[in-house]
Design a protein around this motif. Structure first.
Motif, PDB file in Angstrom:
ATOM      1  N   LYS A  93      -8.323  17.979  32.929  1.00 30.43           N
ATOM      2  CA  LYS A  93      -9.537  18.540  32.348  1.00 30.43           C
ATOM      3  C   LYS A  93     -10.090  19.653  33.214  1.00 30.43           C
ATOM      4  N   ARG A  94     -10.443  20.778  32.593  1.00 31.29           N
ATOM      5  CA  ARG A  94     -11.095  21.903  33.264  1.00 31.29           C
ATOM      6  C   ARG A  94     -12.366  22.247  32.505  1.00 31.29           C
ATOM      7  N   GLU A  95     -13.459  22.414  33.229  1.00 30.35           N
ATOM      8  CA  GLU A  95     -14.722  22.711  32.560  1.00 30.35           C
ATOM      9  C   GLU A  95     -15.586  23.627  33.422  1.00 30.35           C
ATOM     10  N   THR A  96     -16.260  24.564  32.772  1.00 27.42           N
ATOM     11  CA  THR A  96     -17.188  25.467  33.448  1.00 27.42           C
ATOM     12  C   THR A  96     -18.507  25.462  32.695  1.00 27.42           C
ATOM     13  N   THR A  97     -19.590  25.329  33.439  1.00 30.33           N
ATOM     14  CA  THR A  97     -20.929  25.377  32.869  1.00 30.33           C
ATOM     15  C   THR A  97     -21.728  26.459  33.578  1.00 30.33           C
ATOM     16  N   SER A  98     -22.320  27.366  32.818  1.00 28.63           N
ATOM     17  CA  SER A  98     -23.159  28.401  33.420  1.00 28.63           C
ATOM     18  C   SER A  98     -24.510  28.439  32.716  1.00 28.63           C
ATOM     19  N   ILE A  99     -25.554  28.690  33.500  1.00 27.48           N
ATOM     20  CA  ILE A  99     -26.920  28.783  32.981  1.00 27.48           C
ATOM     21  C   ILE A  99     -27.518  30.103  33.456  1.00 27.48           C
ATOM     22  N   GLN A 100     -28.068  30.858  32.525  1.00 32.26           N
ATOM     23  CA  GLN A 100     -28.755  32.096  32.869  1.00 32.26           C
ATOM     24  C   GLN A 100     -30.250  31.915  32.634  1.00 32.26           C
ATOM     25  N   TYR A 101     -31.042  32.484  33.534  1.00 36.70           N
ATOM     26  CA  TYR A 101     -32.494  32.367  33.467  1.00 36.70           C
ATOM     27  C   TYR A 101     -33.135  33.749  33.365  1.00 36.70           C
ATOM     28  N   LYS A 102     -34.304  33.796  32.781  1.00 38.93           N
ATOM     29  CA  LYS A 102     -35.136  34.999  32.778  1.00 38.93           C
ATOM     30  C   LYS A 102     -36.537  34.570  33.168  1.00 38.93           C
ATOM     31  N   LYS A 103     -37.024  35.123  34.270  1.00 37.98           N
ATOM     32  CA  LYS A 103     -38.319  34.731  34.828  1.00 37.98           C
ATOM     33  C   LYS A 103     -38.383  33.224  35.068  1.00 37.98           C
ATOM     34  N   GLY A 104     -37.250  32.670  35.508  1.00 33.52           N
ATOM     35  CA  GLY A 104     -37.193  31.254  35.841  1.00 33.52           C
ATOM     36  C   GLY A 104     -37.016  30.307  34.670  1.00 33.52           C
ATOM     37  N   GLN A 105     -36.896  30.842  33.455  1.00 33.01           N
ATOM     38  CA  GLN A 105     -36.743  30.002  32.271  1.00 33.01           C
ATOM     39  C   GLN A 105     -35.323  30.119  31.717  1.00 33.01           C
ATOM     40  N   VAL A 106     -34.773  29.007  31.262  1.00 28.97           N
ATOM     41  CA  VAL A 106     -33.423  28.996  30.711  1.00 28.97           C
ATOM     42  C   VAL A 106     -33.365  29.853  29.445  1.00 28.97           C
ATOM     43  N   VAL A 107     -32.443  30.815  29.417  1.00 30.32           N
ATOM     44  CA  VAL A 107     -32.279  31.663  28.231  1.00 30.32           C
ATOM     45  C   VAL A 107     -30.887  31.522  27.611  1.00 30.32           C
ATOM     46  N   LYS A 108     -29.909  31.058  28.409  1.00 26.83           N
ATOM     47  CA  LYS A 108     -28.558  30.936  27.855  1.00 26.83           C
ATOM     48  C   LYS A 108     -27.768  29.911  28.642  1.00 26.83           C
ATOM     49  N   THR A 109     -27.076  29.039  27.927  1.00 29.74           N
ATOM     50  CA  THR A 109     -26.199  28.048  28.543  1.00 29.74           C
ATOM     51  C   THR A 109     -24.841  28.122  27.871  1.00 29.74           C
ATOM     52  N   VAL A 110     -23.782  28.219  28.671  1.00 26.58           N
ATOM     53  CA  VAL A 110     -22.427  28.289  28.129  1.00 26.58           C
ATOM     54  C   VAL A 110     -21.574  27.214  28.794  1.00 26.58           C
ATOM     55  N   ILE A 111     -20.953  26.364  27.991  1.00 28.31           N
ATOM     56  CA  ILE A 111     -20.036  25.342  28.486  1.00 28.31           C
ATOM     57  C   ILE A 111     -18.657  25.635  27.914  1.00 28.31           C
ATOM     58  N   THR A 112     -17.660  25.760  28.788  1.00 28.26           N
ATOM     59  CA  THR A 112     -16.294  26.059  28.372  1.00 28.26           C
ATOM     60  C   THR A 112     -15.347  24.979  28.897  1.00 28.26           C
ATOM     61  N   PRO A 113     -14.543  24.334  28.034  1.00 26.23           N
ATOM     62  CA  PRO A 113     -14.485  24.522  26.588  1.00 26.23           C
ATOM     63  C   PRO A 113     -15.741  23.983  25.892  1.00 26.23           C
ATOM     64  N   LYS A 114     -15.996  24.450  24.703  1.00 21.32           N
ATOM     65  CA  LYS A 114     -17.186  24.055  23.956  1.00 21.32           C
ATOM     66  C   LYS A 114     -17.160  22.556  23.686  1.00 21.32           C
ATOM     67  N   PRO A 115     -18.267  21.838  23.952  1.00 21.86           N
ATOM     68  CA  PRO A 115     -18.300  20.389  23.714  1.00 21.86           C
ATOM     69  C   PRO A 115     -18.032  20.036  22.253  1.00 21.86           C
ATOM     70  N   LYS A 116     -17.459  18.858  22.051  1.00 25.44           N
ATOM     71  CA  LYS A 116     -17.216  18.379  20.693  1.00 25.44           C
ATOM     72  C   LYS A 116     -18.539  18.110  19.973  1.00 25.44           C
ATOM     73  N   LYS A 117     -18.491  18.076  18.671  1.00 26.03           N
ATOM     74  CA  LYS A 117     -19.687  17.807  17.887  1.00 26.03           C
ATOM     75  C   LYS A 117     -20.281  16.456  18.267  1.00 26.03           C
ATOM     76  N   ARG A 118     -21.591  16.432  18.468  1.00 23.92           N
ATOM     77  CA  ARG A 118     -22.271  15.206  18.891  1.00 23.92           C
ATOM     78  C   ARG A 118     -22.539  14.282  17.709  1.00 23.92           C
ATOM     79  N   GLY A 119     -22.571  12.969  17.994  1.00 24.26           N
ATOM     80  CA  GLY A 119     -22.856  11.989  16.959  1.00 24.26           C
ATOM     81  C   GLY A 119     -24.347  11.777  16.773  1.00 24.26           C
ATOM     82  N   ASN A 120     -24.696  10.880  15.894  1.00 24.87           N
ATOM     83  CA  ASN A 120     -26.109  10.602  15.599  1.00 24.87           C
ATOM     84  C   ASN A 120     -26.828   9.934  16.766  1.00 24.87           C
ATOM     85  N   ASP A 121     -26.075   9.406  17.733  1.00 28.97           N
ATOM     86  CA  ASP A 121     -26.688   8.743  18.882  1.00 28.97           C
ATOM     87  C   ASP A 121     -26.991   9.717  20.022  1.00 28.97           C
ATOM     88  N   TRP A 122     -26.755  11.016  19.796  1.00 26.52           N
ATOM     89  CA  TRP A 122     -26.976  12.013  20.837  1.00 26.52           C
ATOM     90  C   TRP A 122     -28.435  12.458  20.871  1.00 26.52           C
TER      91      TRP A 122
END
Length: 245
Positions: A93-122
């Motif tokens: 398994k290989r995974e990369t997560t990056s978070i970009q902020y603007k003025k200290g607030q989260v504006v973009k999150t990228v997880i590679t590979p893209k997570p699978k679709k979440r179930g109703n318990d998420w």
């Protein structure tokens, strides 16, 4: 371990400070992990970078290697992150997560590979959950007004998927870990970004005993964790840090 270990320490640099620590983790006295973190603190900005890996017997069953980085602006009152990235491999398994902020607030999150679709318990992360949330490294870099305030803090932490609150309170005399250190009890409170009913999350929230000891980092109110005890479902993980010249 990333949620509880962030900054590190020892050495000066022109116009700022550079600090480095090495950490080792063990379970039942058996090595299971190691990490190396370097913090660069300048007058108005910071960068924390680290590498981590499974170790000892644990590496035979789960070969994990990774790196993590956090950058942003720095003041005597707060940290303002601008970028965070975690990349690791675990087996195939290989995974990369990056978070970009603007003025200290989260504006973009990228997880590679893209997570699978979440179930109703998420439990989905909302926009409100992310307000003023810090990444795991910049959270622990937040300055305290004094040593007595180190264990009187609550951090809103977001690692790219889970949003949790980490609440520190003073440890009792008999709970202190290490000499000449500030020992705090820590509570893990999941907010969102996790599956309902997951036993590991429930254990950390309701039953885990977590102790973290800090020491001063430089002279601007920052502190770094140098020892920790984290109860898990199979035993207590012991984490020990030492400065590197």
């Amino acid at each position: 371990m990333i949620f509880l270990l962030g900054t590190t320490g020892n050495a000066g640099a022109e116009g700022g400070e550079t600090h480095r620590f090495q950490y080792s983790a063990s379970l039942f006295g058996i090595p299971i992990g190691r990490a190396d973190f370097t913090s660069r603190l300048e007058e108005n900005r910071f960068e924390v970078s680290g590498r981590f890996a499974s170790a000892g017997v644990a590496r035979l069953f789960d070969r994990t290697d990774g790196r993590v980085t956090s950058k942003g602006r720095l003041s005597r009152q707060s940290v303002v992150p601008s970028f965070y990235e975690l990349a690791y491999t675990s087996g195939k398994k290989r995974e990369t997560t990056s978070i970009q902020y603007k003025k200290g607030q989260v504006v973009k999150t990228v997880i590679t590979p893209k997570p699978k679709k979440r179930g109703n318990d998420w439990v989905a992360v909302s926009k409100e959950d992310l307000t003023d949330a810090l990444d795991p490294l910049s959270a622990l870099l937040s300055p305290a007004k004094s040593g007595s305030d180190v264990c009187k803090r609550r951090f809103k932490v977001f690692d790219g998927e889970m949003r949790a609150d980490i609440v520190f309170s003073p440890a009792a005399k008999g709970e202190r870990v290490g000499r000449d250190l500030i020992t705090c009890k820590a509570r893990f409170i999941p907010i969102s970004g996790y599956r309902k009913g997951r036993s590991t999350i429930a254990f950390l929230r309701d039953k885990a005993r977590i102790l973290v000891s800090f020491k001063p980092l430089g002279s601007r109110g920052h502190h770094t964790p140098v020892q920790a005890q984290i109860a898990t479902k199979i035993g207590t993980v012991h984490i020990q840090g030492r400065p590197v010249d």
